[in-house]
Design a protein around this motif. Structure first.
Motif, PDB file in Angstrom:
ATOM      1  N   GLY A   1     -17.325  32.919 -17.037  1.00 23.84           N
ATOM      2  CA  GLY A   1     -16.294  33.681 -17.359  1.00 23.84           C
ATOM      3  C   GLY A   1     -15.136  33.280 -18.073  1.00 23.84           C
ATOM      4  O   GLY A   1     -14.739  31.972 -17.901  1.00 23.84           O
ATOM      5  N   GLY A   2     -14.364  34.043 -18.565  1.00 23.88           N
ATOM      6  CA  GLY A   2     -13.201  33.592 -19.362  1.00 23.88           C
ATOM      7  C   GLY A   2     -13.301  33.099 -20.686  1.00 23.88           C
ATOM      8  O   GLY A   2     -14.465  33.297 -21.138  1.00 23.88           O
ATOM      9  N   ALA A   3     -12.406  32.678 -21.320  1.00 24.71           N
ATOM     10  CA  ALA A   3     -12.398  32.115 -22.733  1.00 24.71           C
ATOM     11  C   ALA A   3     -13.169  30.884 -22.814  1.00 24.71           C
ATOM     12  O   ALA A   3     -12.730  29.845 -23.160  1.00 24.71           O
ATOM     13  CB  ALA A   3     -11.068  31.996 -23.567  1.00 24.71           C
ATOM     14  N   VAL A   4     -14.513  31.016 -22.684  1.00 21.65           N
ATOM     15  CA  VAL A   4     -15.344  29.593 -22.423  1.00 21.65           C
ATOM     16  C   VAL A   4     -15.516  28.712 -23.942  1.00 21.65           C
ATOM     17  O   VAL A   4     -15.189  27.802 -24.075  1.00 21.65           O
ATOM     18  CB  VAL A   4     -16.743  30.093 -22.205  1.00 21.65           C
ATOM     19  CG1 VAL A   4     -17.680  28.714 -22.210  1.00 21.65           C
ATOM     20  CG2 VAL A   4     -16.916  30.629 -20.801  1.00 21.65           C
ATOM     21  N   ALA A   5     -15.557  29.484 -24.971  1.00 19.51           N
ATOM     22  CA  ALA A   5     -15.533  28.925 -26.504  1.00 19.51           C
ATOM     23  C   ALA A   5     -14.110  28.327 -26.783  1.00 19.51           C
ATOM     24  O   ALA A   5     -14.269  27.271 -27.238  1.00 19.51           O
ATOM     25  CB  ALA A   5     -15.784  29.849 -27.523  1.00 19.51           C
ATOM     26  N   PHE A   6     -13.038  28.772 -26.374  1.00 14.82           N
ATOM     27  CA  PHE A   6     -11.830  28.418 -26.681  1.00 14.82           C
ATOM     28  C   PHE A   6     -11.535  27.168 -25.788  1.00 14.82           C
ATOM     29  O   PHE A   6     -11.116  25.996 -26.118  1.00 14.82           O
ATOM     30  CB  PHE A   6     -10.690  29.357 -26.434  1.00 14.82           C
ATOM     31  CG  PHE A   6      -9.337  28.852 -26.569  1.00 14.82           C
ATOM     32  CD1 PHE A   6      -8.705  28.767 -27.812  1.00 14.82           C
ATOM     33  CD2 PHE A   6      -8.479  28.777 -25.434  1.00 14.82           C
ATOM     34  CE1 PHE A   6      -7.442  28.038 -27.928  1.00 14.82           C
ATOM     35  CE2 PHE A   6      -7.148  28.000 -25.639  1.00 14.82           C
ATOM     36  CZ  PHE A   6      -6.587  27.812 -26.836  1.00 14.82           C
ATOM     37  N   VAL A   7     -11.665  27.301 -24.569  1.00 21.18           N
ATOM     38  CA  VAL A   7     -11.546  26.158 -23.484  1.00 21.18           C
ATOM     39  C   VAL A   7     -12.541  24.879 -23.837  1.00 21.18           C
ATOM     40  O   VAL A   7     -12.228  23.590 -24.027  1.00 21.18           O
ATOM     41  CB  VAL A   7     -11.935  26.377 -22.162  1.00 21.18           C
ATOM     42  CG1 VAL A   7     -11.565  25.179 -21.185  1.00 21.18           C
ATOM     43  CG2 VAL A   7     -10.837  27.545 -21.716  1.00 21.18           C
ATOM     44  N   ALA A   8     -13.860  25.139 -24.305  1.00 15.04           N
ATOM     45  CA  ALA A   8     -14.740  24.164 -24.710  1.00 15.04           C
ATOM     46  C   ALA A   8     -14.353  23.448 -25.924  1.00 15.04           C
ATOM     47  O   ALA A   8     -14.487  22.336 -26.103  1.00 15.04           O
ATOM     48  CB  ALA A   8     -16.224  24.807 -24.964  1.00 15.04           C
ATOM     49  N   GLY A   9     -13.896  24.190 -26.854  1.00 15.33           N
ATOM     50  CA  GLY A   9     -12.973  23.424 -28.159  1.00 15.33           C
ATOM     51  C   GLY A   9     -11.973  22.661 -27.795  1.00 15.33           C
ATOM     52  O   GLY A   9     -11.915  21.620 -28.451  1.00 15.33           O
ATOM     53  N   ILE A  10     -11.011  23.052 -26.871  1.00 18.24           N
ATOM     54  CA  ILE A  10     -10.045  22.035 -26.385  1.00 18.24           C
ATOM     55  C   ILE A  10     -10.522  20.838 -25.615  1.00 18.24           C
ATOM     56  O   ILE A  10     -10.192  19.755 -26.044  1.00 18.24           O
ATOM     57  CB  ILE A  10      -9.211  22.936 -25.631  1.00 18.24           C
ATOM     58  CG1 ILE A  10      -8.315  23.965 -26.430  1.00 18.24           C
ATOM     59  CG2 ILE A  10      -7.904  21.709 -24.850  1.00 18.24           C
ATOM     60  CD1 ILE A  10      -7.346  24.931 -25.536  1.00 18.24           C
ATOM     61  N   ILE A  11     -11.755  21.072 -24.899  1.00 17.99           N
ATOM     62  CA  ILE A  11     -12.211  19.966 -24.118  1.00 17.99           C
ATOM     63  C   ILE A  11     -12.727  18.947 -25.102  1.00 17.99           C
ATOM     64  O   ILE A  11     -12.725  17.876 -24.912  1.00 17.99           O
ATOM     65  CB  ILE A  11     -13.206  20.408 -22.902  1.00 17.99           C
ATOM     66  CG1 ILE A  11     -12.556  21.203 -22.015  1.00 17.99           C
ATOM     67  CG2 ILE A  11     -13.893  19.231 -22.564  1.00 17.99           C
ATOM     68  CD1 ILE A  11     -11.461  20.384 -21.109  1.00 17.99           C
TER      69      ILE A  11
END
Length: 412
Positions: free
Chosen positions: A259-269
């Motif tokens: 759930g949540g903005a997975v793609a955005f968070v994965a990009g930051i990580i």
């Protein structure tokens, strides 16, 4: 080859200006290499009526083709650079890859794309020759800081590449992004041709060079065993980094419970190691110049093991983010320091050759790492990839500790 006098104040040795210019060029190259990766599989799917499994298979071939050819030809280009000069290799690599990228934008089927990715690998060597040129010209007491600084150029370019590539593909289409990337590499070639200075005078090849490719090269070194250990260390470190890349977004998705903005968070990580690497690499390189590069290398391995292992047990994406940020510090200690040690333990006549062999081992690490990460994640779970990476780096540390005691005992 006769190198310019090892003197920072020698007006015939413009190593600082070359460092600034090549930092910009390797930044451009880093952007060019990485901005296509986020949508390469999408481009593959546009080239035929493929099933999901076929897209995955062909995407793997497209990805591996460049690294396979790079691993094969890099030593050949490196040996030629030591006889003909590194600047001409920079021009050859940038214009050659620009041509391959431009033709990729015109591809009409998957086999053309695979062939052109192989062609890109054939013209590889821009970053390794930039490193070799700076290593050859920079006074040895400044080598760690200079190489650490240069590494941040390609690192920051690769960090920004996926973001820029995604934006360009959205605005101009995927095909046009290949043309834009070709233009960037053409600019890097022009900058290298007009602003980089190299005072190059070839000399006779050492007699040991006639005894085979790597064997002849190693005959020029006082400590060939150390050189072999450092090359395999490059493979281990790159294998560990690359094994994480295919599954990091899936691991983030699992930690966020889908759930949540997975793609955005994965990009930051995914971007966090690059940010800390940019900050850490020059400082660690300068510290190694004063206190011993070998000590920095050993500490970097130990630190890497300590930050990779707990990533397999995290329960929060925030904790993973902190640990991934620290991975960039360990990379800043490992990659530039290995290159610095190769420089400090190499004769001037073999600088380009040894950096090209280093690129070959790095390319092999890219190939095997992506295969290993996907295999382990499929057989077990995502966390096993992080644990296995920590174990591999620990084995590499033990190997260096036992087989190269000079790295921890003396100031290298």
């Amino acid at each position: 080859m006769i190198e310019v006098k090892d003197d920072a104040d020698n007006p015939q040795n413009p190593w600082r200006r070359n460092l600034y210019v090549l930092w910009g060029c390797t930044f451009i190259a880093g952007v060019a290499f990485s901005e296509l990766m986020p949508f390469m599989s999408l481009y593959v799917s546009q080239l035929g009526d493929f099933t999901k499994s076929e897209v995955s298979f062909y995407s793997g071939l497209v990805y591996a083709a460049t690294f396979l050819v790079t691993a094969i030809v890099s030593p050949i280009w490196g040996a030629l650079a030591d006889r003909k000069g590194r600047k001409i290799m920079l021009i050859r690599a940038s214009f050659g890859m620009a041509t391959a990228m431009f033709l990729m934008g015109l591809a009409t089927n998957i086999w053309q794309l695979i062939a052109l990715r192989a062609l890109q690998g054939l013209f590889s060597g821009f970053i390794s020759n930039a490193q070799a040129l700076i290593a050859a010209q920079t006074p040895r007491q400044n080598a760690g800081k200079a190489l650490g600084t240069l590494v941040t150029g390609s690192t920051s370019g690769m960090l920004m590449g996926p973001i820029l590539g995604g934006a360009l593909a959205s605005v101009f289409s995927i095909r046009n992004t290949f043309f834009i990337t070709a233009g960037l590499l053409f600019i890097a070639g022009l900058l290298s041709a007009t602003l980089v200075t190299e005072h190059f005078v070839p000399i006779e090849r050492p007699k040991t060079e006639g005894k085979g490719l790597l064997g002849g090269l190693l005959g020029q070194f006082d400590n060939p065993k150390l050189i072999i250990l450092l090359l395999f260390s490059t493979l281990f470190v790159q294998l560990g980094n690359t094994s994480i890349a295919p599954i990091i977004s899936l691991y983030v998705k699992e930690l966020m419970h889908n759930g949540g903005a997975v793609a955005f968070v994965a990009g930051i990580i995914a971007a966090l190691p690059g940010i800390s690497n940019i900050l850490a690499a020059p400082r660690l390189g300068a510290y190694g110049d004063k206190h011993g590069s070998g000590k920095i290398l050993m500490a970097g391995y130990l630190f890497a093991v300590l930050v990779y292992f707990p990533q397999g047990f995290v329960t929060s994406v925030w904790t993973l983010g902190v640990l991934r940020l620290l991975v960039g510090v360990s990379d800043g200690a490992l990659f530039p320091t290995i290159q610095t040690l190769l420089t400090k333990n190499s004769p001037a006549s073999a600088t380009s050759a040894i950096f090209s062999w280093n690129q070959s081992f790095q390319a092999l690490g890219n190939m095997f790492g992506s295969l290993l990460g996907g295999t382990l994640a499929g057989l077990f779970d995502y966390n096993v990839v992080f644990i296995s990476t920590a174990c591999m780096l620990l084995i590499n540390l033990i190997m260096l500790w036992v087989a190269a005691p000079s790295l921890r005992a003396t100031r290298k």
